[in-house]
Design an enzyme around this catalytic site. Sequence first.
Site, short mmCIF file in Angstrom:
data_model
loop_
_atom_site.label_atom_id
_atom_site.label_comp_id
_atom_site.label_asym_id
_atom_site.label_seq_id
_atom_site.Cartn_x
_atom_site.Cartn_y
_atom_site.Cartn_z
N ASN A 12 1.01 -1.22 0.02
CA ASN A 12 0.10 0.06 -0.07
C ASN A 12 0.91 1.09 0.04
O ASN A 12 1.51 1.62 1.06
CB ASN A 12 -0.85 -0.08 1.17
CG ASN A 12 -1.54 1.42 1.57
OD1 ASN A 12 -1.81 2.07 0.46
ND2 ASN A 12 -2.19 1.61 2.64
N TRP A 13 1.01 1.76 -1.15
CA TRP A 13 1.93 3.03 -1.19
C TRP A 13 1.49 4.14 -0.63
O TRP A 13 2.35 5.22 -0.57
CB TRP A 13 2.30 3.41 -2.83
CG TRP A 13 3.04 2.46 -3.49
CD1 TRP A 13 3.46 1.12 -3.31
CD2 TRP A 13 3.41 2.65 -4.92
NE1 TRP A 13 4.18 0.51 -4.19
CE2 TRP A 13 4.34 1.36 -5.03
CE3 TRP A 13 3.21 3.47 -5.75
CZ2 TRP A 13 5.09 1.22 -6.46
CZ3 TRP A 13 4.07 3.53 -6.91
CH2 TRP A 13 4.75 2.33 -7.36
N LYS A 14 0.21 4.06 -0.36
CA LYS A 14 -0.44 5.53 0.36
C LYS A 14 -0.13 6.57 -0.51
O LYS A 14 -0.15 6.34 -1.86
CB LYS A 14 -0.11 5.76 1.77
CG LYS A 14 0.30 4.45 2.80
CD LYS A 14 0.35 4.95 3.92
CE LYS A 14 0.64 3.65 4.89
NZ LYS A 14 0.15 3.71 6.32
N GLU A 101 -6.89 5.04 7.87
CA GLU A 101 -6.68 6.36 7.59
C GLU A 101 -7.75 6.96 6.84
O GLU A 101 -8.24 8.13 7.12
CB GLU A 101 -5.59 6.62 6.50
CG GLU A 101 -4.10 6.20 7.69
CD GLU A 101 -3.00 5.65 6.53
OE1 GLU A 101 -2.91 5.65 5.31
OE2 GLU A 101 -2.11 5.26 7.47
N GLY A 236 2.84 -1.17 4.14
CA GLY A 236 2.80 0.14 3.86
C GLY A 236 4.35 0.67 3.59
O GLY A 236 4.73 0.55 2.54
C1 PEP Z 1 -0.57 0.21 5.87
O1 PEP Z 1 -0.84 1.56 5.95
O2 PEP Z 1 -1.51 -0.30 5.62
C2 PEP Z 1 0.28 -0.13 6.62
C3 PEP Z 1 0.24 -1.51 6.99
O3 PEP Z 1 1.45 0.70 6.81
P1 PEP Z 1 2.88 0.07 7.56
O4 PEP Z 1 3.25 -1.00 7.07
O5 PEP Z 1 3.75 1.36 7.44
O6 PEP Z 1 2.72 0.10 9.29
#
Ligand code: PEP
Length: 262
Positions: A12-14, A101, A236
Amino acid sequence: MSKQRTKLVVGNWKMHGRLADNAVLLEAVAQGAGALPANVRVGVCVPSPYLAQTQALLDGSRVEWGVQDVSAYTHGAYTGEVAAPMALDFGSRLAIVGHSERRAYHRESAELVAVKTQRVLEAGLTPIVCVGETLEEREAGKTQQVVGVQLDTVLAKLSAQESARIIVAYEPIWAIGTGKSATAQQAQDVHAFLRARLAAKSAAAADVALLYGGSVKPDNAEELFRQPDIDGGLIGGASLKDKDFLAICKAAGAVGALSVKQ
Ligand code: PEP
């Protein structure tokens, strides 16, 4: 009868990425994924403006792609929204819905997430339905109650057949982007609970992929993925670094090769 269990790792690149950086990352991931064992499935969910670039660079590779959210509508006067069929036009197979989010910053309710899940399924994509509790809720002993309601609200809108076509991601909010992952046991306990809720919906739904997300890194991936009800990860921060992302995929492949499903 036992069969080999496939593991799934989705990035998930956000809201990260620019054309030049994406090209380097996508090419490296596509190339690295080609060397992974057959029992690991890999995907990336990118910002919508980069879907065309992602399709051009990943088409023909082992890596699937998709979006991080969709509209609750198929088309119409909804400025700024992206509909699931639009994502499909660019070869998407995956769509995240209900990321914490979006629930927090865009006030998405459990009902809205359920409607978005329906839109994704109608378009022929696979929804990755995210559920997760805050630290406060965990400390109050409410984890099962919170994730149970989030999942049940989605399942209530789906037929038994549709519910077998989703992926569920357990992402404790206190573990996302904090560097503090849930322990493998904490994650497994919630996954087993979610699996039971899915089984109560339909026998086929009991078998859907359950991903863990929240500070998954190369050094904790294998232990998490070794848990019987953890079928992979939603990644993420580490999905933005090709070496880290591919190391996590490799861990999934190694564990997947060992695990069997009764
Ligand atoms: C996400 O935002 O889906 C996530 C799992 O982020 P991270 O791996 O950075 O905790």
